[in-house]
Scaffold this active site. Structure first.
Site, short mmCIF file in Angstrom:
data_model
loop_
_atom_site.label_atom_id
_atom_site.label_comp_id
_atom_site.label_asym_id
_atom_site.label_seq_id
_atom_site.Cartn_x
_atom_site.Cartn_y
_atom_site.Cartn_z
N TYR A 187 -12.31 -2.68 -3.83
CA TYR A 187 -12.91 -2.79 -2.49
C TYR A 187 -14.44 -2.77 -2.54
O TYR A 187 -15.07 -2.38 -1.56
CB TYR A 187 -12.38 -1.67 -1.59
CG TYR A 187 -10.99 -1.93 -1.06
CD1 TYR A 187 -10.71 -3.08 -0.29
CD2 TYR A 187 -9.94 -1.04 -1.28
CE1 TYR A 187 -9.44 -3.32 0.21
CE2 TYR A 187 -8.66 -1.28 -0.78
CZ TYR A 187 -8.42 -2.42 -0.04
OH TYR A 187 -7.16 -2.66 0.47
N ASN B 161 -2.14 0.08 7.10
CA ASN B 161 -1.64 -1.25 7.45
C ASN B 161 -0.79 -1.91 6.37
O ASN B 161 -0.69 -3.13 6.28
CB ASN B 161 -2.79 -2.16 7.93
CG ASN B 161 -3.86 -2.38 6.88
OD1 ASN B 161 -3.77 -1.85 5.78
ND2 ASN B 161 -4.86 -3.16 7.21
N HIS C 96 -1.78 -5.37 1.26
CA HIS C 96 -3.03 -6.06 0.93
C HIS C 96 -2.70 -7.45 0.43
O HIS C 96 -1.71 -7.65 -0.27
CB HIS C 96 -3.80 -5.32 -0.17
CG HIS C 96 -4.92 -6.16 -0.73
ND1 HIS C 96 -6.14 -6.27 -0.10
CD2 HIS C 96 -4.98 -6.99 -1.81
CE1 HIS C 96 -6.91 -7.12 -0.80
NE2 HIS C 96 -6.22 -7.57 -1.84
N GLU D 263 -9.18 -10.24 -8.27
CA GLU D 263 -8.25 -9.11 -8.10
C GLU D 263 -7.13 -9.13 -9.14
O GLU D 263 -6.77 -8.09 -9.69
CB GLU D 263 -7.68 -9.12 -6.67
CG GLU D 263 -8.77 -8.81 -5.65
CD GLU D 263 -8.34 -9.03 -4.19
OE1 GLU D 263 -7.17 -9.39 -3.94
OE2 GLU D 263 -9.20 -8.84 -3.31
N LYS E 251 0.84 -1.20 0.00
CA LYS E 251 0.00 0.00 0.00
C LYS E 251 0.88 1.26 0.00
O LYS E 251 2.09 1.18 0.23
CB LYS E 251 -0.93 -0.06 1.21
CG LYS E 251 -1.95 -1.22 1.13
CD LYS E 251 -2.87 -1.25 2.35
CE LYS E 251 -3.96 -2.31 2.21
NZ LYS E 251 -4.90 -2.26 3.35
N1 UDP Z 1 -10.09 -0.94 7.07
C1 UDP Z 1 -10.21 0.19 7.86
N2 UDP Z 1 -11.05 0.16 8.92
C2 UDP Z 1 -11.81 -0.93 9.23
C3 UDP Z 1 -11.68 -2.07 8.43
C4 UDP Z 1 -10.82 -2.05 7.36
O1 UDP Z 1 -9.52 1.19 7.60
O2 UDP Z 1 -12.58 -0.89 10.22
C5 UDP Z 1 -9.17 -0.94 5.92
C6 UDP Z 1 -7.85 -1.64 6.18
O3 UDP Z 1 -6.82 -0.89 5.51
C7 UDP Z 1 -8.05 -2.99 5.54
C8 UDP Z 1 -8.95 -2.65 4.36
O4 UDP Z 1 -9.81 -1.63 4.84
O5 UDP Z 1 -6.82 -3.58 5.16
C9 UDP Z 1 -9.79 -3.78 3.82
O6 UDP Z 1 -10.50 -4.38 4.87
P1 UDP Z 1 -10.61 -5.97 5.00
O7 UDP Z 1 -11.62 -6.27 6.05
O8 UDP Z 1 -10.84 -6.55 3.63
O9 UDP Z 1 -9.18 -6.38 5.57
P2 UDP Z 1 -7.88 -7.10 4.96
O10 UDP Z 1 -8.37 -8.21 4.04
O11 UDP Z 1 -7.09 -6.04 4.24
O12 UDP Z 1 -7.15 -7.62 6.16
#
Ligand code: UDP
Length: 160
Positions: free
Chosen positions: A60, A123, A126, A137, A20
């Site tokens: 997303y 974080n 991805h 994707e 990211k």
């Molecule tokens: N995210 C966020 N707040 C939340 C949940 C998700 O900012 O409460 C962001 C975070 O960067 C995350 C991304 O949205 O990586 C996608 O969420 P997902 O639940 O798909 O998590 P991942 O698969 O990336 O662990």
């Protein structure tokens, strides 16, 4: 489209990994690539790119009704990302383990999110959460011609 091309199973399983914008700015690309290589996965796609909001909204899509959706799209378009495709046995599941949990607070040391960051909104990485998401994707981020299929020279030392 290569979306449901058969053969992406077993040692040919593929996942979509993206460093990211915060990960790129904080110079974590090398270490992330290094850990996937060390593990034994094969790099088949790699590009540094500024993702459009349109692409990110599509990427997303499942979160479109969540309160963090717009912020997430802004974050992901705040700078270039490194988009990658990695291949290998159980690479989707293993990639998720290497990443850690969505919230870095819950991520163990040794994972990218456990080692590199502190908040969910930045974080670092991805990774596709299932083989189906990976197919979706990869076809969204890469053209088939950008993926380099090849015989890995070390396969016989990694697999039986
Ligand atoms: N995210 C966020 N707040 C939340 C949940 C998700 O900012 O409460 C962001 C975070 O960067 C995350 C991304 O949205 O990586 C996608 O969420 P997902 O639940 O798909 O998590 P991942 O698969 O990336 O662990």
């Amino acid at each position: 489209a290569h979306i449901f091309r058969s053969g992406w199973t077993g040692v040919n399983e593929r996942t979509f990994i993206a460093v990211k914008p915060d990960g790129v700015q904080r110079r974590r690309v090398g270490e992330i690539v290094q850990r996937f290589e060390k593990k034994g996965f094969k790099l088949v796609g790699f590009k540094l790119m500024q993702a459009s909001k349109e692409l990110l909204r599509e990427h997303y899509w499942e979160h479109r009704n969540r309160p963090f959706y717009n912020k997430l799209v802004s974050y992901m378009s705040s700078g270039p990302v490194v988009a990658m495709v990695w291949q290998g046995l159980d690479v989707v599941k293993t990639g998720r383990k290497m990443m850690g949990q969505t919230n870095p607070t819950n991520s163990l040391p040794g994972t990218f999110r456990g080692d590199f960051c502190v908040i969910m909104g930045k974080n670092v990485i991805h990774g596709s959460d299932s083989v189906e998401s990976a197919q979706r994707e990869i076809s969204l981020w890469f053209k088939e011609s950008e993926l380099c299929e090849r015989e890995g020279c070390s396969a016989k030392w990694i697999y039986e």
